[in-house]
Every structure is written in structure tokens, then in C-alpha cells.
Design a protein around this motif. Sequence first.
Motif, mmCIF file in Angstrom:
data_model
loop_
_atom_site.group_PDB
_atom_site.id
_atom_site.type_symbol
_atom_site.label_atom_id
_atom_site.label_comp_id
_atom_site.label_asym_id
_atom_site.label_seq_id
_atom_site.Cartn_x
_atom_site.Cartn_y
_atom_site.Cartn_z
ATOM 1 N N GLY A 29 0.812 -1.214 0.000
ATOM 2 C CA GLY A 29 0.000 0.000 0.000
ATOM 3 C C GLY A 29 0.840 1.256 0.000
ATOM 4 N N VAL A 30 1.932 1.259 0.793
ATOM 5 C CA VAL A 30 2.825 2.420 0.851
ATOM 6 C C VAL A 30 3.466 2.675 -0.513
ATOM 7 C CG1 VAL A 30 4.998 3.281 1.804
ATOM 8 C CG2 VAL A 30 3.307 2.222 3.319
ATOM 9 N N ALA A 31 3.966 1.619 -1.142
ATOM 10 C CA ALA A 31 4.646 1.775 -2.433
ATOM 11 C C ALA A 31 3.694 2.272 -3.517
ATOM 12 C CB ALA A 31 5.275 0.450 -2.847
ATOM 13 N N PHE A 32 2.532 1.652 -3.615
ATOM 14 C CA PHE A 32 1.571 2.045 -4.647
ATOM 15 C C PHE A 32 1.054 3.462 -4.430
ATOM 16 C CE2 PHE A 32 0.727 -2.461 -6.002
ATOM 17 C CZ PHE A 32 0.953 -2.241 -7.350
ATOM 18 N N SER A 33 0.838 3.827 -3.165
ATOM 19 C CA SER A 33 0.233 5.134 -2.889
ATOM 20 C C SER A 33 1.076 6.273 -3.444
ATOM 21 C CB SER A 33 0.036 5.321 -1.377
ATOM 22 O OG SER A 33 1.282 5.352 -0.708
ATOM 23 N N ARG A 34 2.395 6.092 -3.428
ATOM 24 C CA ARG A 34 3.258 7.148 -3.953
ATOM 25 C C ARG A 34 3.509 7.019 -5.450
ATOM 26 N NH1 ARG A 34 5.245 9.784 -6.782
ATOM 27 N NH2 ARG A 34 7.262 10.845 -6.812
ATOM 28 N N GLU A 60 0.418 6.986 -7.573
ATOM 29 C CA GLU A 60 -0.412 8.140 -7.209
ATOM 30 C C GLU A 60 -1.860 7.743 -6.974
ATOM 31 O OE1 GLU A 60 0.198 11.350 -9.940
ATOM 32 O OE2 GLU A 60 2.388 11.222 -9.813
ATOM 33 N N VAL A 61 -2.002 6.691 -6.152
ATOM 34 C CA VAL A 61 -3.332 6.271 -5.727
ATOM 35 C C VAL A 61 -3.340 6.259 -4.203
ATOM 36 C CG1 VAL A 61 -3.744 4.869 -7.771
ATOM 37 C CG2 VAL A 61 -2.657 3.825 -5.784
ATOM 38 N N SER A 62 -4.498 6.060 -3.615
ATOM 39 C CA SER A 62 -4.568 5.989 -2.161
ATOM 40 C C SER A 62 -3.915 4.696 -1.676
ATOM 41 C CB SER A 62 -6.027 6.027 -1.701
ATOM 42 O OG SER A 62 -6.688 4.831 -2.080
ATOM 43 N N SER A 103 9.973 25.062 -5.006
ATOM 44 C CA SER A 103 11.216 24.447 -5.473
ATOM 45 C C SER A 103 10.962 23.135 -6.219
ATOM 46 C CB SER A 103 12.152 24.188 -4.291
ATOM 47 O OG SER A 103 13.299 23.483 -4.717
ATOM 48 N N GLU A 104 11.519 23.028 -7.431
ATOM 49 C CA GLU A 104 11.391 21.786 -8.198
ATOM 50 C C GLU A 104 12.131 20.633 -7.528
ATOM 51 O OE1 GLU A 104 12.514 22.112 -12.243
ATOM 52 O OE2 GLU A 104 11.113 23.736 -12.719
ATOM 53 N N SER A 105 13.235 20.920 -6.837
ATOM 54 C CA SER A 105 14.009 19.867 -6.173
ATOM 55 C C SER A 105 13.274 19.279 -4.981
ATOM 56 C CB SER A 105 15.362 20.424 -5.711
ATOM 57 O OG SER A 105 15.182 21.414 -4.715
ATOM 58 N N LEU A 106 12.171 19.919 -4.573
ATOM 59 C CA LEU A 106 11.392 19.418 -3.433
ATOM 60 C C LEU A 106 10.065 18.803 -3.881
ATOM 61 C CD1 LEU A 106 12.045 22.317 -0.900
ATOM 62 C CD2 LEU A 106 13.078 20.045 -0.912
ATOM 63 N N ASP A 107 10.009 18.402 -5.148
ATOM 64 C CA ASP A 107 8.813 17.712 -5.632
ATOM 65 C C ASP A 107 8.495 16.492 -4.777
ATOM 66 O OD1 ASP A 107 8.251 19.443 -7.660
ATOM 67 O OD2 ASP A 107 9.189 18.248 -9.249
ATOM 68 N N TRP A 108 9.553 15.796 -4.327
ATOM 69 C CA TRP A 108 9.334 14.566 -3.563
ATOM 70 C C TRP A 108 8.571 14.848 -2.269
ATOM 71 C CZ3 TRP A 108 10.833 13.403 1.385
ATOM 72 C CH2 TRP A 108 11.765 14.249 1.995
ATOM 73 N N TRP A 152 4.972 13.036 -1.540
ATOM 74 C CA TRP A 152 4.714 12.172 -0.385
ATOM 75 C C TRP A 152 3.682 12.789 0.554
ATOM 76 C CZ3 TRP A 152 5.596 7.239 0.103
ATOM 77 C CH2 TRP A 152 6.618 6.652 -0.643
ATOM 78 N N GLU A 153 3.598 14.131 0.546
ATOM 79 C CA GLU A 153 2.587 14.791 1.368
ATOM 80 C C GLU A 153 1.180 14.408 0.906
ATOM 81 O OE1 GLU A 153 1.715 19.281 3.149
ATOM 82 O OE2 GLU A 153 2.958 19.014 1.361
ATOM 83 N N LYS A 154 1.024 14.217 -0.406
ATOM 84 C CA LYS A 154 -0.278 13.835 -0.954
ATOM 85 C C LYS A 154 -0.732 12.475 -0.450
ATOM 86 C CE LYS A 154 0.474 16.361 -5.296
ATOM 87 N NZ LYS A 154 0.751 16.202 -6.750
ATOM 88 N N THR A 155 0.212 11.613 -0.130
ATOM 89 C CA THR A 155 -0.148 10.261 0.328
ATOM 90 C C THR A 155 -0.593 10.247 1.786
ATOM 91 O OG1 THR A 155 2.071 9.662 1.147
ATOM 92 C CG2 THR A 155 1.626 9.329 -1.214
ATOM 93 N N GLY A 156 -0.305 11.302 2.524
ATOM 94 C CA GLY A 156 -0.625 11.332 3.944
ATOM 95 C C GLY A 156 0.454 10.695 4.811
ATOM 96 N N LEU A 157 1.517 10.183 4.185
ATOM 97 C CA LEU A 157 2.592 9.527 4.938
ATOM 98 C C LEU A 157 3.682 10.510 5.349
ATOM 99 C CD1 LEU A 157 2.828 6.315 2.733
ATOM 100 C CD2 LEU A 157 1.706 6.555 4.957
ATOM 101 N N LEU A 158 3.578 11.742 4.895
ATOM 102 C CA LEU A 158 4.449 12.834 5.324
ATOM 103 C C LEU A 158 3.550 14.051 5.492
ATOM 104 C CD1 LEU A 158 7.923 13.777 3.915
ATOM 105 C CD2 LEU A 158 6.181 15.526 4.163
ATOM 106 N N ALA A 159 3.666 14.724 6.641
ATOM 107 C CA ALA A 159 2.745 15.830 6.919
ATOM 108 C C ALA A 159 3.451 16.935 7.695
ATOM 109 C CB ALA A 159 1.546 15.324 7.722
ATOM 110 N N PHE A 160 2.964 18.180 7.517
ATOM 111 C CA PHE A 160 3.503 19.343 8.206
ATOM 112 C C PHE A 160 2.413 19.967 9.064
ATOM 113 C CE2 PHE A 160 5.674 19.110 4.072
ATOM 114 C CZ PHE A 160 6.982 18.959 4.510
ATOM 115 N N ASP A 161 2.848 20.573 10.171
ATOM 116 C CA ASP A 161 1.932 21.312 11.033
ATOM 117 C C ASP A 161 2.686 22.523 11.586
ATOM 118 O OD1 ASP A 161 0.032 22.238 12.747
ATOM 119 O OD2 ASP A 161 0.229 20.610 14.211
ATOM 120 N N ASP A 162 2.470 23.680 10.974
ATOM 121 C CA ASP A 162 3.187 24.896 11.368
ATOM 122 C C ASP A 162 2.603 25.407 12.689
ATOM 123 O OD1 ASP A 162 4.779 27.104 11.460
ATOM 124 O OD2 ASP A 162 3.852 28.136 9.755
ATOM 125 N N LYS A 163 3.064 24.829 13.789
ATOM 126 C CA LYS A 163 2.468 25.090 15.101
ATOM 127 C C LYS A 163 2.656 26.534 15.569
ATOM 128 C CE LYS A 163 3.088 20.283 16.569
ATOM 129 N NZ LYS A 163 3.768 19.353 17.514
#
Length: 580
Positions: free
Chosen positions: A140-145, A148-150, A328-333, A337-348
Motif C-alpha cells: 500500500g505504501v509503495a503504490f500510494s506514492r 499516485e493512488v490511495s 522548489s522543483e528539487s522538493l517535488d518529492w 509524499w505529502e499527498k499520500t498522507g505519509l508525510l505531513a507538516f503542522d506549522d504550530k
Amino acid sequence: MDQFTLNLLVVGATFALYIGIAIWARAGSTAEFYAAGQGVHPIMNGMATGADWMSAASFISMAGIIAFGGYDTSAYLMGWTGGYVLLAMLLAPYLRKFGKFTVPEFIGDRFYSPTARMVAVICLIIASVTYVIGQMTGVGVAFSRFLEVSKETGLYIGAAIVFAYAVLGGMKGITYTQVAQYVVLIIAYTIPAIFISLQLTGNPVPALGLFSDAKSTGAPILETLNGMLSDLGFTSYTEQHDTTLNMFLFTVSLMIGTAGLPHVIVRFFTVPTVADARSSAGWALVFIALLYLTAPAVAAMARINLITTFYPNGTQSEALSMSDIQSSESLDWVRNWEKTGLLAFDDKNGDGLISYVADADANELTIDRDIITLANPEIANLPGWVIALVAAGGLAAALSTAAGLLMAISSAISHDLIKGQLNPSISEKNEMLAARIAMGVAIAVATYLGLNPPGFAAQTVALAFGLAAASIFPALMMGIFSKRINNKGAVAGMLAGLISTLLYIFLHKGWFFIADTASFSDAEPMLLSIKSTSFGAIGALINFVVAYFVSNATEEPPLEVQELVEGIRVPRGAGAATGH
């Protein structure tokens, strides 16, 4: 060509290869379905064993869990590799000499008891289903990225692919498919590791690069990483933080759990002779070592690249901003990965910067450990074809082991339960049909459970190893090396080991319906410092002790069973020269 199209082409080509091999090697008899007709060459069997062995936990999750856990998680490396040596030396040749299709069949015959065989089936199914959950999580992790599916959709796609080649080909199809999968996964793992080692150290051999100097600091890689982590408040990468007791028990649990895994043991039933079983065990160790010697370097270098992504100049005062990520194009990754929900930010604190620190209240980055290996080539800005190759490798690792586990489950149900107990007169055609139906049901159950796994892929797999260690390994060891253990002792021991380990895991994980489950987390072990992933060693000890006392309190095994045990261990013709 864009990355998504490239991913689709490379992954699609490997899937077409696997299904094509399954059609070419389709099983036509139960002997081919269960044991590939016992005609696999030792080197090919070694490669298939390597693919079966190096699961999603090894390819996808292990480097991630080491990257974040450091020295303490090196137990994964020690336990899994040491366990394979234990399996190859102490169990595989003797089980091959016995000549049965499945582990429960050996236990049933050795302990002259249908009940023992049934208990072994139960133990096998519980351990194997737990293990396959980890594989489906990795899928699931591999396919999600990369497609580009859930994550959920990725699980369904992976399950469909496994169903196509495992149900169709049986062990024969799985074996030759796993040979191809090994080639894919080892190339996919080592090529990006070589690139990244060259980038960071100038050394093309990752295992040696781990002990080389970093280009950026002139200091050794591990010293450089320790310094980075210290600046961010994290604990040292190279120091021990877990208790010695828990680390020891965890390593032992992984070792003996490895030696009790039915889907690996059955690989040694597919070669023509006992000598071939020993030879294939040696080749498998060589193929496994290629990945396991590289994994620590992948882990350390991935953590360095991750930190420098968010702190490009190495200081907290110059952290990456949210606007940088978006532009930044170099930060496409990062965005992908943010789209998959497996990497997330929270500007506290609302300052627009990404704070990646040890303090949970101040940390603004959440990253799933299972993505480290898959994201590593993207973090290092490697070519698109390398990224696509890693996607194919991760899926190959997960699918190869999932197929082996599902084969073990279906064999236990069709051969040991249906033919061995419920309907001994079943025809070969109907037995194969039952095996395929059982595999289909097992795939469906594994997919459902994979949607809500109990932990990271490697953690889930560790639980499976603990269950195998507590239930199956002691029965196999006592069955081969002790003539005194009888059917009552074996059954009592397996049940005691399995039940005690399951109870500890469920209590520790807080899976019972109780008011407060927080105290049962992995951070707060219930018994001394023993975590749920380490309890398999204690469960195995309980198994051995119960089996010993129950056997000695009851009648000895029949004479023919004792002679059978002697015949398994002692080579034919031994003692002929002396007359003994």
C-alpha cells in the motif's frame, strides 16, 4: 517522460514478467503446487529463498526503522540474519530429509497425532497472517506514492497481482517468479545506495561508505549524523538506549522466529536432495547478505539527506520554509509524499518554517518510517529511472513474501486440514481447487487486515516472528533432536507458547476493550522492560518447559517414532564401519 509514466512502465513491465512466468510454470499436480515438483536447482532456490525472505520489512521498512532508531534497531539485522543461519544449519536439512510437503505434516507425523497437526496449522495461520499484514502494508505504501493512488487502492491492486500469479502457479509458479523478483529487488536496492554513497562519501560501496568521511564535513558519516541529531535534540544514533534485556530478547525472538517460519522452511522442500537443501541454504545466505550489508548504510545516509533537506545549511535558524516547499522543483518529492498522507507538516508556531526537532510539542514534521527507502532516491535527486526501479523493487519484495506466506497458509488448509483431517479421500484435482480457494480467501483477509496494521511493516513482521518463535520453532527443534518429547508434550507446549505470547501482545498493544490503553503502549512494557515484539523468546521458553514436563509425566513415544527421529538425524550408513 514524466515520473508517473516512467513508474507505470517499469512497474507494469515487472508485473507482466511475474504473471508471464506464472503462466509458463503453472502447477499441474499437487506435488508441483506444494513443492514445485522438488526439482528446483539449488542456486535458483537460493534466489527464490532470498526473495521470499527479504520481504517488505527488509526492503521498505528496515532501513527506515534503523534510520530513526539507530543502534537499538540493529537487532533487526542481527536477529534476521542470525536466524537464517540457525534455520539453515539446524532445521532445513533434517526437514527436507523427512520428505513432507508442509510443517504441520511433519509435526503431525513426528508426534503421531492429528491434534498436534491441527495445533500446528493454527499456529502457522496466526503467524503467517500476521506476517502477511506487514507485506500488504508495504504494498500500500509503495503504490500510494508511485502510482499516485490511495494506500487503500494500492492494497487492492497488490492483492489482485498476488492472486493472479500465486493462485495460478502454486509453489512452482511462485518459485520461478521469486527468482525474477530477487533480481529486480536487489538491483533496485543497491543501485540507489551506490549513487547516494558516492554523493555523500565518494565511496561506491555503501557498506564501506558508512565508515568513510562525509564530503560535507570531513568527519566520518556516523559522527556527522550524531552531530546533526544532537543539534536537533535527538538521541545519539550510535549509542544504546534500549535496555540490554529487551534488546537481547528481541534479537533471540527474531532469530528463533526466523527458524520457525513455515513459508521459508517449505522452500527447502522444493529441491531434489538433502545435499541440495544445504547448498541452496548457502546460496540464499549469499543473496540475502547483499541487501543486509547495504541496509545500515542506506539508513544512515537517508537520515542525513532527510535532515539536510529541511536544514539546507545545517542550522536550525535557516530551516526550510513552507513557501520553499511549494516553489522548489528539487522538493517535488516532499509534495508528492505529502499527498499520500505519509508525510505531513503542522506549522504550530505560524512562522512559516519547518521545525524538525526531537521535542514533540515543537516538532512540525511527521514522517512515516516506511517511506524512507522508497523516498531515498527522490531525496537525493537521483534520475527518474532509479526512482521507478526502487518502486518496482519494493513491490517485488512485498509481493514475493506475500506469495510465499499465502502458499503456506493455503497448503496448511488444503493439505493438512482438508486432506489430512476432514476428507482424506479427496481427489488431487479437488485438493488443488481447495488450495486455490483457500489462497484467495487468505488474500482477501490479509488485504482487509492490511488496511489497519498494528504498526510499521517491520514492527508487524516482528510480531509474526515472535508468534512463530513461541509456537512452531520449539516443536520443530524438539521433534528433530529429542526422542522423549511425545504428542501430549508437543501439543501442550505449542498451545502454552502461542497463548501466552498472544495474551502479552494484546495486552501490551492495548487491543482488549479496556478503559485505559495508554499504559500498554510499546513505550511502557508490562513485564520488566520486555516489549511485545520481544516476548516471543519468553513464549518459546514457556513452550520448551511445558513440553518437557508434560512429556516426562506421560508415556514415552512409540518405539517406531523414536527410530524415526534417529533416522532423521543420523546419516544412512553411520556406524557401519564399527558395527555400531
